[in-house]
Design a protein around this motif. Structure first.
Motif, PDB file in Angstrom:
ATOM      1  N   LEU A  67      81.961 -72.600 -12.768  1.00 28.66           N
ATOM      2  CA  LEU A  67      80.528 -71.902 -13.979  1.00 28.66           C
ATOM      3  C   LEU A  67      79.164 -71.676 -12.583  1.00 28.66           C
ATOM      4  N   SER A  68      78.896 -72.372 -12.426  1.00 27.29           N
ATOM      5  CA  SER A  68      77.443 -72.682 -11.355  1.00 27.29           C
ATOM      6  C   SER A  68      77.468 -71.444 -10.472  1.00 27.29           C
ATOM      7  N   GLY A  69      79.223 -71.743  -9.680  1.00 24.51           N
ATOM      8  CA  GLY A  69      79.273 -70.543  -8.992  1.00 24.51           C
ATOM      9  C   GLY A  69      79.382 -69.239  -9.111  1.00 24.51           C
ATOM     10  N   VAL A  70      80.357 -68.731 -10.220  1.00 29.51           N
ATOM     11  CA  VAL A  70      80.091 -67.300 -10.869  1.00 29.51           C
ATOM     12  C   VAL A  70      78.422 -66.879 -10.896  1.00 29.51           C
ATOM     13  N   ILE A  71      77.861 -67.957 -11.886  1.00 32.95           N
ATOM     14  CA  ILE A  71      77.015 -67.827 -12.308  1.00 32.95           C
ATOM     15  C   ILE A  71      76.126 -67.158 -10.521  1.00 32.95           C
ATOM     16  N   PHE A  72      76.443 -67.916  -9.557  1.00 32.64           N
ATOM     17  CA  PHE A  72      75.535 -67.488  -8.015  1.00 32.64           C
ATOM     18  C   PHE A  72      76.090 -65.894  -7.766  1.00 32.64           C
ATOM     19  N   ILE A  73      77.531 -66.030  -7.626  1.00 27.05           N
ATOM     20  CA  ILE A  73      77.922 -64.648  -7.512  1.00 27.05           C
ATOM     21  C   ILE A  73      76.900 -62.994  -8.205  1.00 27.05           C
ATOM     22  N   PHE A  74      77.329 -63.471  -9.334  1.00 28.87           N
ATOM     23  CA  PHE A  74      76.763 -62.180  -9.989  1.00 28.87           C
ATOM     24  C   PHE A  74      75.518 -62.394 -10.498  1.00 28.87           C
ATOM     25  N   PHE A  75      74.258 -63.344  -9.790  1.00 27.48           N
ATOM     26  CA  PHE A  75      72.889 -63.200  -9.412  1.00 27.48           C
ATOM     27  C   PHE A  75      73.015 -62.290  -7.879  1.00 27.48           C
ATOM     28  N   TYR A  76      73.673 -62.690  -6.892  1.00 32.30           N
ATOM     29  CA  TYR A  76      74.018 -62.048  -5.936  1.00 32.30           C
ATOM     30  C   TYR A  76      74.245 -60.330  -5.749  1.00 32.30           C
ATOM     31  N   MET A  77      74.744 -59.906  -7.092  1.00 35.37           N
ATOM     32  CA  MET A  77      75.469 -58.535  -6.753  1.00 35.37           C
ATOM     33  C   MET A  77      74.394 -57.625  -7.739  1.00 35.37           C
ATOM     34  N   LEU A  78      73.988 -58.618  -8.400  1.00 32.31           N
ATOM     35  CA  LEU A  78      72.309 -58.390  -9.592  1.00 32.31           C
ATOM     36  C   LEU A  78      71.075 -58.060  -8.703  1.00 32.31           C
ATOM     37  N   LYS A  79      71.458 -59.428  -7.418  1.00 30.19           N
ATOM     38  CA  LYS A  79      70.085 -58.398  -7.078  1.00 30.19           C
ATOM     39  C   LYS A  79      70.438 -57.088  -5.324  1.00 30.19           C
ATOM     40  N   ARG A  80      71.445 -56.458  -5.496  1.00 30.13           N
ATOM     41  CA  ARG A  80      71.708 -54.993  -4.732  1.00 30.13           C
ATOM     42  C   ARG A  80      71.304 -54.478  -5.798  1.00 30.13           C
ATOM     43  N   GLU A  81      71.101 -54.264  -7.241  1.00 24.42           N
ATOM     44  CA  GLU A  81      70.250 -53.315  -7.656  1.00 24.42           C
ATOM     45  C   GLU A  81      68.918 -53.692  -8.306  1.00 24.42           C
ATOM     46  N   CYS A  82      69.050 -55.231  -8.479  1.00 24.19           N
ATOM     47  CA  CYS A  82      67.309 -55.122  -9.134  1.00 24.19           C
ATOM     48  C   CYS A  82      66.613 -56.367  -7.904  1.00 24.19           C
ATOM     49  N   PHE A  83      64.884 -56.205  -8.177  1.00 16.26           N
ATOM     50  CA  PHE A  83      65.274 -57.127  -6.639  1.00 16.26           C
ATOM     51  C   PHE A  83      64.800 -56.300  -5.380  1.00 16.26           C
ATOM     52  N   SER A  84      64.801 -55.890  -5.803  1.00 13.48           N
ATOM     53  CA  SER A  84      65.589 -54.841  -4.372  1.00 13.48           C
ATOM     54  C   SER A  84      64.922 -53.296  -3.871  1.00 13.48           C
ATOM     55  N   TYR A  85      65.775 -52.536  -3.375  1.00 10.65           N
ATOM     56  CA  TYR A  85      65.156 -51.139  -3.052  1.00 10.65           C
ATOM     57  C   TYR A  85      65.416 -50.367  -4.280  1.00 10.65           C
ATOM     58  N   THR A  86      64.579 -49.355  -4.547  1.00 13.57           N
ATOM     59  CA  THR A  86      65.324 -48.484  -5.878  1.00 13.57           C
ATOM     60  C   THR A  86      66.294 -47.484  -5.766  1.00 13.57           C
ATOM     61  N   HIS A  87      66.725 -47.650  -4.146  1.00 15.07           N
ATOM     62  CA  HIS A  87      67.327 -46.513  -3.767  1.00 15.07           C
ATOM     63  C   HIS A  87      67.952 -47.275  -2.070  1.00 15.07           C
ATOM     64  N   TYR A  88      69.045 -46.153  -1.698  1.00 13.94           N
ATOM     65  CA  TYR A  88      69.770 -46.921   0.295  1.00 13.94           C
ATOM     66  C   TYR A  88      69.095 -45.638   0.475  1.00 13.94           C
ATOM     67  N   PRO A  89      68.418 -44.635   1.602  1.00 14.32           N
ATOM     68  CA  PRO A  89      68.454 -43.396   1.636  1.00 14.32           C
ATOM     69  C   PRO A  89      69.336 -43.191   3.028  1.00 14.32           C
ATOM     70  N   ILE A 141      67.097 -48.392 -15.594  1.00 16.78           N
ATOM     71  CA  ILE A 141      65.426 -49.093 -16.363  1.00 16.78           C
ATOM     72  C   ILE A 141      65.339 -50.324 -15.534  1.00 16.78           C
ATOM     73  N   LEU A 142      65.781 -51.371 -15.974  1.00 16.41           N
ATOM     74  CA  LEU A 142      65.524 -52.967 -15.557  1.00 16.41           C
ATOM     75  C   LEU A 142      65.708 -52.748 -14.021  1.00 16.41           C
ATOM     76  N   SER A 143      66.582 -52.061 -13.118  1.00 16.97           N
ATOM     77  CA  SER A 143      66.578 -51.976 -11.964  1.00 16.97           C
ATOM     78  C   SER A 143      65.945 -51.206 -11.000  1.00 16.97           C
ATOM     79  N   ILE A 160      60.382 -49.560  -3.060  1.00 20.35           N
ATOM     80  CA  ILE A 160      60.127 -48.209  -2.139  1.00 20.35           C
ATOM     81  C   ILE A 160      60.825 -48.444  -1.411  1.00 20.35           C
ATOM     82  N   PRO A 161      61.643 -47.996  -0.479  1.00 14.99           N
ATOM     83  CA  PRO A 161      61.737 -48.186   0.465  1.00 14.99           C
ATOM     84  C   PRO A 161      61.716 -47.309   1.450  1.00 14.99           C
ATOM     85  N   LYS A 162      61.369 -47.828   2.715  1.00 13.75           N
ATOM     86  CA  LYS A 162      60.258 -47.470   3.624  1.00 13.75           C
ATOM     87  C   LYS A 162      60.671 -46.918   4.920  1.00 13.75           C
TER      88      LYS A 162
END
Length: 363
Positions: free
Chosen positions: A108-130, A277-279, A285-287
């Motif tokens: 279950l911890s491994g599954v959480i890690f996988i989904f956290f990795y997915m979450l970080k591509r939308e949250c705590f990352s860039y608002t978009h990838y230009p 909104i959360l993401s 903002i990417p620069k």
């Protein structure tokens, strides 16, 4: 999950030769359509460069909510295993039981890690990838999901229609090595249901004409509205509109079909709206590096700079009085169906959430 190809792991073609039955080469010198369609993907356009959103921006927010939901479920599962397995076991535990509980906790911890990795591509990352196309230097700049910068010459790319699922195609830009294997790749924002999709070819033609024509006029004329998120985060209204157009993938402005589908699927779209909104709020903002901005310097009084010469914003189709009743009815029906679906899931688990009963009680 095919619509998110390239976001969490490399594109499926990286490290491989392009397969002829899944790839149809495009000639950058040859027109594929008389119509040019930006598909609400333009961030900036001027005589020097064209900047587009990434292919995942249309559906942004869904992965955030999905990841949080699964992480919460897995978290409750771990908490239950720890409590009933170690602190308050319902029966006498043996060594094998403890080992089994630890194994499940690790899984279950491994599954959480996988989904956290997915979450970080939308949250705590860039608002978009230009994606930026410099028509003067004939260069392309892409900020990728791994936050690395891809820079290459326009002429160095193999450009083609690429099948990435059983019924979905995109316009793929690939860099090939001496053995014709893909080393790096990216795709244009808009995707189609087949390689013959007129809207997909119109999107490619929009970019092709911008890079190959003597001036940026044809592509500039095709743009009726930009999504100016290069210096700011999108507003709540823009987030709402993005979720609405994602229901059909249609172009601007907002039309009746998009409204009908949105309100008919409101609970799911509202969840996606919250996720978007959360993401956006948790990302930055990417620069592009300063040297890229120097290469992409905009001319003073550029006739094709949308920021200097904006066009009147197209208005959405007006809502007629009777449509309000239709939208209200669709909203109520969609809520009833959604709550009924939750009740059915709870019944399958031997419980009854009673959401529908509670809804009708308050009515």
């Amino acid at each position: 999950m095919s619509d998110w190809v390239g976001l969490f792991i490399n594109y499926e073609t990286v490290g491989k030769q392009l397969k002829p039955h899944k790839t149809e080469a495009l000639n950058r010198r040859q027109s594929e359509s008389e119509t040019l369609s930006p598909h609400r993907a333009v961030i900036q356009i001027n005589s020097t460069y064209l900047e587009l959103i990434d292919r995942w921006n249309y559906q942004r927010g869904f992965i955030s909510i999905l990841s949080l939901c699964f992480m919460s479920i897995m978290g409750f599962g771990i908490a239950g295993l720890i409590y009933y397995g170690f602190y308050n076991p319902p029966y006498q535990m043996y060594l094998g039981d403890y080992i089994l509980d630890i194994l499940f906790i690790l899984i279950l911890s491994g599954v959480i890690f996988i989904f956290f990795y997915m979450l970080k591509r939308e949250c705590f990352s860039y608002t978009h990838y230009p994606i930026r196309f410099n028509r003067k230097l004939k260069k392309v700049y892409v900020i990728q999901p791994n936050k690395k910068l891809l820079v290459a010459n326009w002429e160095d790319f193999h450009i083609g229609l690429q099948q990435y699922s059983r019924s979905s195609w995109d316009v793929r830009f690939s860099l090939l090595d001496d053995q014709e294997k893909v080393t790096q790749t990216f795709a244009l924002p808009y995707t189609g249901l087949s390689q013959y999709s007129s809207e997909l070819l119109q999107h490619w033609e929009f970019v092709r004409r911008y890079m190959e024509d003597d001036t940026a006029q044809a592509s500039y004329d095709a743009v009726t509205e930009v999504f100016p998120i290069h210096q700011r985060k999108e507003t709540l209204k823009e987030s709402f509109e993005r979720v609405m157009i994602a229901t059909t993938g249609g172009d601007q402005p907002i039309n009746r079909t998009q409204r009908l589908i949105f309100w008919a699927t409101f609970p799911f779209r509202f969840i996606e709206f919250i996720g978007r909104i959360l993401s956006i709020k948790t990302s930055k903002i990417p620069k592009f590096p300063d040297w890229v901005e120097q290469e992409c310097k905009i001319e003073t009084n550029d006739a094709y700079d949308f920021e200097q010469h904006p066009k009147p914003k197209l208005q959405s189709e007006p809502i007629k009085p009777f449509e309000y009743m239709i939208y209200t009815a669709l909203l109520l029906i969609s809520i009833v169906i959604f709550l009924g679906f939750i009740d059915l899931l709870s019944l399958a688990k031997g419980e009854n959430s009673g959401l529908l009963k509670a809804l009708f009680f308050w009515w």
